[in-house]
Design a protein around this motif. Structure first.
Motif, PDB file in Angstrom:
ATOM      1  N   GLY A   1      39.305  11.005  15.634  1.00 45.46           N
ATOM      2  CA  GLY A   1      38.312  10.554  16.591  1.00 45.46           C
ATOM      3  C   GLY A   1      37.238   9.838  15.808  1.00 45.46           C
ATOM      4  N   VAL A   2      36.205   9.371  16.491  1.00 40.80           N
ATOM      5  CA  VAL A   2      35.105   8.699  15.805  1.00 40.80           C
ATOM      6  C   VAL A   2      33.869   9.580  15.900  1.00 40.80           C
ATOM      7  N   CYS A   3      33.485  10.141  14.776  1.00 38.17           N
ATOM      8  CA  CYS A   3      32.265  10.940  14.701  1.00 38.17           C
ATOM      9  C   CYS A   3      31.120  10.000  14.375  1.00 38.17           C
ATOM     10  N   GLN A   4      30.188   9.851  15.307  1.00 42.43           N
ATOM     11  CA  GLN A   4      29.055   8.948  15.118  1.00 42.43           C
ATOM     12  C   GLN A   4      27.755   9.738  15.069  1.00 42.43           C
ATOM     13  N   VAL A   5      26.963   9.455  14.051  1.00 38.85           N
ATOM     14  CA  VAL A   5      25.665  10.104  13.885  1.00 38.85           C
ATOM     15  C   VAL A   5      24.594   9.025  13.839  1.00 38.85           C
ATOM     16  N   ILE A   6      23.527   9.206  14.594  1.00 33.02           N
ATOM     17  CA  ILE A   6      22.403   8.270  14.580  1.00 33.02           C
ATOM     18  C   ILE A   6      21.145   9.048  14.235  1.00 33.02           C
ATOM     19  N   VAL A   7      20.476   8.633  13.165  1.00 36.74           N
ATOM     20  CA  VAL A   7      19.215   9.229  12.746  1.00 36.74           C
ATOM     21  C   VAL A   7      18.125   8.174  12.852  1.00 36.74           C
ATOM     22  N   THR A   8      17.007   8.514  13.443  1.00 40.39           N
ATOM     23  CA  THR A   8      15.907   7.552  13.596  1.00 40.39           C
ATOM     24  C   THR A   8      14.659   8.072  12.901  1.00 40.39           C
ATOM     25  N   GLY A   9      13.765   7.144  12.579  1.00 40.41           N
ATOM     26  CA  GLY A   9      12.526   7.512  11.913  1.00 40.41           C
ATOM     27  C   GLY A   9      11.541   6.367  11.893  1.00 40.41           C
ATOM     28  N   GLU A  10      10.425   6.582  11.189  1.00 40.10           N
ATOM     29  CA  GLU A  10       9.363   5.584  11.094  1.00 40.10           C
ATOM     30  C   GLU A  10       8.866   5.478   9.664  1.00 40.10           C
ATOM     31  N   LEU A  11       8.288   4.310   9.367  1.00 39.74           N
ATOM     32  CA  LEU A  11       7.599   4.083   8.097  1.00 39.74           C
ATOM     33  C   LEU A  11       6.212   3.546   8.459  1.00 39.74           C
ATOM     34  N   ASN A  12       5.177   4.331   8.139  1.00 42.59           N
ATOM     35  CA  ASN A  12       3.818   3.971   8.504  1.00 42.59           C
ATOM     36  C   ASN A  12       2.923   3.854   7.282  1.00 42.59           C
ATOM     37  N   LYS A  13       2.070   2.833   7.265  1.00 40.33           N
ATOM     38  CA  LYS A  13       1.105   2.694   6.173  1.00 40.33           C
ATOM     39  C   LYS A  13      -0.014   3.708   6.374  1.00 40.33           C
ATOM     40  N   ILE A  14      -0.292   4.448   5.293  1.00 35.74           N
ATOM     41  CA  ILE A  14      -1.316   5.492   5.392  1.00 35.74           C
ATOM     42  C   ILE A  14      -2.464   5.308   4.398  1.00 35.74           C
ATOM     43  N   GLY A  15      -2.346   4.280   3.524  1.00 28.35           N
ATOM     44  CA  GLY A  15      -3.406   4.057   2.540  1.00 28.35           C
ATOM     45  C   GLY A  15      -3.270   2.714   1.870  1.00 28.35           C
ATOM     46  N   GLY A  16      -4.343   2.299   1.112  1.00 24.54           N
ATOM     47  CA  GLY A  16      -4.340   1.015   0.446  1.00 24.54           C
ATOM     48  C   GLY A  16      -3.592   1.034  -0.859  1.00 24.54           C
TER      49      GLY A  16
ATOM     50  N   SER B   1       4.462  -3.691  13.532  1.00 25.86           N
ATOM     51  CA  SER B   1       3.143  -4.224  13.199  1.00 25.86           C
ATOM     52  C   SER B   1       3.055  -4.310  11.685  1.00 25.86           C
ATOM     53  N   PRO B   2       2.006  -4.900  11.122  1.00 25.72           N
ATOM     54  CA  PRO B   2       1.872  -4.965   9.666  1.00 25.72           C
ATOM     55  C   PRO B   2       1.790  -3.585   9.002  1.00 25.72           C
ATOM     56  N   THR B   3       1.616  -2.523   9.810  1.00 23.19           N
ATOM     57  CA  THR B   3       1.471  -1.186   9.227  1.00 23.19           C
ATOM     58  C   THR B   3       2.488  -0.171   9.784  1.00 23.19           C
ATOM     59  N   ARG B   4       3.470  -0.650  10.546  1.00 26.01           N
ATOM     60  CA  ARG B   4       4.426   0.292  11.152  1.00 26.01           C
ATOM     61  C   ARG B   4       5.806  -0.335  11.269  1.00 26.01           C
TER      62      ARG B   4
ATOM     63  N   GLY C   1       0.821  -1.211   0.000  1.00 26.29           N
ATOM     64  CA  GLY C   1       0.000   0.000   0.000  1.00 26.29           C
ATOM     65  C   GLY C   1       0.851   1.257   0.000  1.00 26.29           C
ATOM     66  N   GLN C   2       0.245   2.347   0.428  1.00 28.01           N
ATOM     67  CA  GLN C   2       0.939   3.633   0.483  1.00 28.01           C
ATOM     68  C   GLN C   2       1.528   3.817   1.877  1.00 28.01           C
ATOM     69  N   TRP C   3       2.837   4.106   1.903  1.00 29.00           N
ATOM     70  CA  TRP C   3       3.546   4.244   3.160  1.00 29.00           C
ATOM     71  C   TRP C   3       4.192   5.625   3.231  1.00 29.00           C
ATOM     72  N   GLU C   4       4.317   6.129   4.457  1.00 23.36           N
ATOM     73  CA  GLU C   4       4.925   7.433   4.666  1.00 23.36           C
ATOM     74  C   GLU C   4       6.177   7.292   5.535  1.00 23.36           C
ATOM     75  N   MET C   5       7.279   7.797   5.026  1.00 19.74           N
ATOM     76  CA  MET C   5       8.549   7.812   5.755  1.00 19.74           C
ATOM     77  C   MET C   5       8.694   9.150   6.482  1.00 19.74           C
ATOM     78  N   THR C   6       8.998   9.086   7.765  1.00 15.19           N
ATOM     79  CA  THR C   6       9.228  10.308   8.536  1.00 15.19           C
ATOM     80  C   THR C   6      10.527  10.187   9.322  1.00 15.19           C
ATOM     81  N   MET C   7      11.157  11.319   9.591  1.00 16.14           N
ATOM     82  CA  MET C   7      12.356  11.385  10.413  1.00 16.14           C
ATOM     83  C   MET C   7      11.938  11.862  11.801  1.00 16.14           C
ATOM     84  N   SER C   8      12.438  11.206  12.846  1.00 19.51           N
ATOM     85  CA  SER C   8      11.979  11.563  14.176  1.00 19.51           C
ATOM     86  C   SER C   8      13.056  12.187  15.058  1.00 19.51           C
ATOM     87  N   ASP C   9      14.314  11.749  14.943  1.00 18.28           N
ATOM     88  CA  ASP C   9      15.314  12.260  15.876  1.00 18.28           C
ATOM     89  C   ASP C   9      16.716  12.017  15.315  1.00 18.28           C
ATOM     90  N   PHE C  10      17.687  12.664  15.915  1.00 18.06           N
ATOM     91  CA  PHE C  10      19.084  12.431  15.563  1.00 18.06           C
ATOM     92  C   PHE C  10      19.947  12.731  16.774  1.00 18.06           C
TER      93      PHE C  10
END
Length: 354
Positions: free
Chosen positions: A339-354, A323-326, A233-242
């Motif tokens: 040095g070691v520069c480390q970056v962590i980016v987090t996000g979600e992929l949620n189903k928003i439509g058929g 879940s089947p939609t998240r 289906g239709q899924w939406e990618m979002t960025m939540s934190d870093f």
């Protein structure tokens, strides 16, 4: 220290660090003393100096030009001692065709010692460096005639390398080298057996294995179908934190924050029959395929670069099917150097439509 990076988020491609650059004081020998010349600029590799920034042992090491094409790393004290009495050792290389060639290496050359995996200075017995056909070196006292006896021409073999993609298709390419070279280059646990014509890379265990299977036979093994744990289906990618480690300059954190803030992407996804999370980041050029770690957890090794047993860069995606939609995901990026520069980016992929 890393000056800057470019974080290309999943909306436009894979996350990568831009090549860092450092400016290093540079000297040459003149009349038995050191003489400062124009500074050198180094990044991942400087073909003029035969050096790279990652090999610099410390901030106190300068670049010293010698009589050889390659420069060396040295402290000021080491440079003064070398220029007072420039000393070189012979380096004997064994070529694939069985011929040996003799060149020179500056005594105490840190970069070449790491490259050949040998001690920086010669032991009491063995004042020359022998480099075999796999580029591994050792100190030796053997004569040219003795080395010539063990440096024999070896056949160059072409093998087929293949791995199964997440979609169940077969990816094939070839590689040529001697049996010893192919064993070393591919980190094989066992020497190459006689009659082997292929190599299989297991994207799950990230290990390679010698194989006698043909591509057609391997293709059958790659085929398969799974029950998808998520819905089409239709899924939406979002960025939540870093987050960024203390070794990352403030400019890096600010640039990431600007890229992350408020970005979203919508995708129509039909998950593959042989299930994987490839549709999440379809443009990613990765070293392997998504790895199923169990319990809905997946991992993708995008890039890993080591130099002289030191980690220089690492890009990994981790994802969890909630879940089947998240789906939640994390992009872990590391860049080595001083040095070691480390970056962590987090996000979600949620189903928003058929």
């Amino acid at each position: 220290m890393l000056k800057h990076l470019t974080l290309a988020l999943p909306f436009v491609g894979i996350a990568q660090f831009a090549a860092a650059e450092i400016t290093v004081e540079t000297y040459q020998c003149n009349g038995g003393e050191i003489e400062q010349i124009a500074d050198s600029v180094l990044d991942t590799y400087n073909s003029d100096l035969w050096l790279n920034e990652y090999g610099r042992p410390s901030d106190s090491h300068i670049v010293l030009r010698t009589d050889l094409p390659q420069a060396i790393w040295a402290t000021i004290a080491e440079a003064e001692a070398f220029c007072a009495a420039p000393t070189y050792v012979e380096s004997i290389r064994c070529a694939v065709n069985g011929e040996i060639s003799v060149s020179r290496v500056a005594v105490g050359d840190i970069a070449r010692a790491k490259e050949y995996n040998i001690d920086r200075f010669a032991p009491e017995h063995g004042q020359r460096i022998y480099i075999d056909q796999t580029s591994a070196g050792r100190w030796t006292s053997e004569s040219n005639a003795q080395l010539d006896e063990i440096c024999v021409q070896k056949p160059v073999i072409e093998i087929t390398k293949y791995f199964c993609t997440a979609e169940g298709t077969l990816n094939i390419f070839t590689q040529s080298g001697t049996a010893e070279q192919l064993t070393v280059w591919n980190y094989m646990q066992e020497p190459m057996p006689a009659g082997v014509t292929a190599m299989y890379y297991d994207t799950t265990t990230r290990q390679s294995f010698w194989s006698v299977l043909t591509p057609d036979e391997m293709g059958v093994m790659c085929a398969g179908a799974d029950t998808s744990p998520v819905e089409d289906g239709q899924w939406e990618m979002t960025m939540s934190d870093f987050s960024a480690s203390a070794d990352c300059p403030a400019a890096v954190s600010g640039a990431i924050q600007e890229q992350v803030a408020g970005l979203t992407k919508t995708m129509d996804i039909v998950w593959p029959a042989r299930f994987s999370l490839n549709p999440m980041f379809p443009d990613t050029q990765a070293m392997g395929s998504w790895e199923d770690r169990g319990d809905g957890n997946w991992s993708l090794l995008v890039n890993r670069l080591e130099m002289n047993d030191q980690l220089m860069s690492l890009v990994v995606f981790n994802a969890s099917i909630e879940s089947p939609t998240r789906i939640t995901w994390e992009n872990n990026i590391q860049q080595g150097g001083f040095g070691v520069c480390q970056v962590i980016v987090t996000g979600e992929l949620n189903k928003i439509g058929g």
